[in-house]
Design a protein around this motif. Structure first.
Motif, PDB file in Angstrom:
ATOM      1  N   ALA A 201       0.539  -0.943   0.057  1.00 31.41           N
ATOM      2  CA  ALA A 201      -0.331  -0.048  -0.039  1.00 31.41           C
ATOM      3  C   ALA A 201       1.176   1.444  -0.147  1.00 31.41           C
ATOM      4  CB  ALA A 201      -0.746  -0.397   1.133  1.00 31.41           C
TER       5      ALA A 201
ATOM      6  N   VAL B 176      -5.280   9.349  -0.778  1.00 34.48           N
ATOM      7  CA  VAL B 176      -5.825   9.322  -0.236  1.00 34.48           C
ATOM      8  C   VAL B 176      -7.244   8.339  -1.165  1.00 34.48           C
ATOM      9  CG1 VAL B 176      -7.755   8.045   1.322  1.00 34.48           C
ATOM     10  CG2 VAL B 176      -6.101   9.754   2.533  1.00 34.48           C
ATOM     11  N   SER B 177      -7.482   9.156  -2.218  1.00 35.63           N
ATOM     12  CA  SER B 177      -8.503   9.044  -3.281  1.00 35.63           C
ATOM     13  C   SER B 177      -7.788   7.882  -4.040  1.00 35.63           C
ATOM     14  CB  SER B 177      -9.545   9.543  -3.348  1.00 35.63           C
ATOM     15  OG  SER B 177     -10.496  10.073  -2.576  1.00 35.63           O
TER      16      SER B 177
ATOM     17  N   LEU C  52      -6.341   4.672  -3.550  1.00 36.84           N
ATOM     18  CA  LEU C  52      -7.408   4.266  -3.981  1.00 36.84           C
ATOM     19  C   LEU C  52      -7.613   3.553  -5.189  1.00 36.84           C
ATOM     20  CD1 LEU C  52      -9.716   5.158  -1.452  1.00 36.84           C
ATOM     21  CD2 LEU C  52      -7.867   3.194  -0.684  1.00 36.84           C
TER      22      LEU C  52
ATOM     23  N   GLY D 105      -4.219   0.571  -2.013  1.00 36.95           N
ATOM     24  CA  GLY D 105      -4.483   1.158  -0.079  1.00 36.95           C
ATOM     25  C   GLY D 105      -3.545   1.699  -0.110  1.00 36.95           C
TER      26      GLY D 105
ATOM     27  N   ALA E  37     -12.714   5.255   7.198  1.00 36.44           N
ATOM     28  CA  ALA E  37     -11.605   4.348   6.821  1.00 36.44           C
ATOM     29  C   ALA E  37     -11.932   3.355   7.349  1.00 36.44           C
ATOM     30  CB  ALA E  37     -10.522   4.679   7.970  1.00 36.44           C
TER      31      ALA E  37
ATOM     32  N   LEU F  32      -9.062  -7.062   4.292  1.00 31.99           N
ATOM     33  CA  LEU F  32      -8.297  -5.510   3.847  1.00 31.99           C
ATOM     34  C   LEU F  32      -6.905  -6.248   3.313  1.00 31.99           C
ATOM     35  CD1 LEU F  32      -8.632  -2.892   6.886  1.00 31.99           C
ATOM     36  CD2 LEU F  32      -9.897  -3.371   4.254  1.00 31.99           C
TER      37      LEU F  32
END
Ligand code: DC
Length: 224
Positions: A22, A113-114, A117, A122, A138, A222
């Protein structure tokens, strides 16, 4: 990943991101870089000037979200090392308490963050208000905590490793001062989100914390 300084947040967040392929975002580095911009502008602590210099520097910030080599750039200059020094550490709580500065950085953080993702596997985000304000939905929120003595000892060891002098009494006083400022400010004070998993790291090694985080991440589906 939220919690006060010296809980091992950065180390375990980076390792968790590496383990999960991530991205990793250190939001404290963003507040620190804006603080550096304010200090460089050589102000005299008046709030409107602090606010306007900090806000003007927001577009110049760039966070490199590689957990193997995270960095922050201010107008293309790598300031990763300078923002960890005592001048920035002493001034950052005041800058991060300015509501307009928080609003601008939260917006940047949500965009990062967007983006992660959409393009990476992640993201692990660390700070003080990530679970409570920045990413309230979250899928896993962790609040790391530890006693102030343990946190001061860890901070002191980190400072010595980076070649900065670290008298333990001074470090403890700084930990207490920042805790007080970060927890009592009006906008987004430090606190655990209601649905955060609280982990006390006093008696846990970094490996043990990481193991527990990986267990939580797997439990929530996750990490496959
Ligand atoms: O994690 P750190 O010590 O590098 O953070 C520096 C300062 O920035 C800390 O005193 C609190 C503030 N901060 C914040 O208010 N909100 C965040 N999300 C991250 C850091």
């Amino acid at each position: 990943m939220d919690g006060p300084s010296g809980t091992g947040k950065s180390t375990v967040s980076r390792r968790l991101a590496l383990a999960g392929s991530a991205a990793y975002l250190d939001t404290g580095a963003m507040y620190r870089a804006l603080t550096l911009a304010v200090l460089r502008a050589d102000l005299e602590g008046s709030e409107p000037a602090t606010e306007s210099v900090a806000l003007a520097a927001v577009p110049d910030l760039r966070s490199v979200v590689d957990p193997g080599a995270p960095r922050i750039l201010l107008a293309d200059e790598d300031v990763e090392s300078e923002i960890r020094g005592p001048e920035v550490t002493a001034a950052v709580s005041a800058v991060s308490a300015v509501p307009a500065v928080r609003t601008a950085l939260v917006e940047r953080q949500r965009a990062i963050v967007s983006d992660a993702l959409a393009t990476e596997g992640g993201i692990v985000v660390e700070g003080r208000d990530i679970g409570s304000v920045v990413v309230p939905d979250a899928p896993l929120k962790v609040y790391l905590t530890a006693s102030e003595q343990v946190r001061a000892a860890r901070r002191g060891a980190q400072d010595r490793k980076a070649g900065r002098s670290a008298d333990i009494g001074t470090v403890l006083a700084d930990v207490r001062r920042r805790d007080r400022l970060d927890s009592t400010r009006k906008t987004s004070p430090l606190h655990a989100a209601a649905d955060a998993v609280v982990l006390d790291t006093d008696d846990l090694s970094v490996d043990a914390v990481l193991e527990e985080l990986l267990r939580l991440v797997r439990e929530r589906g996750l990490l496959t």
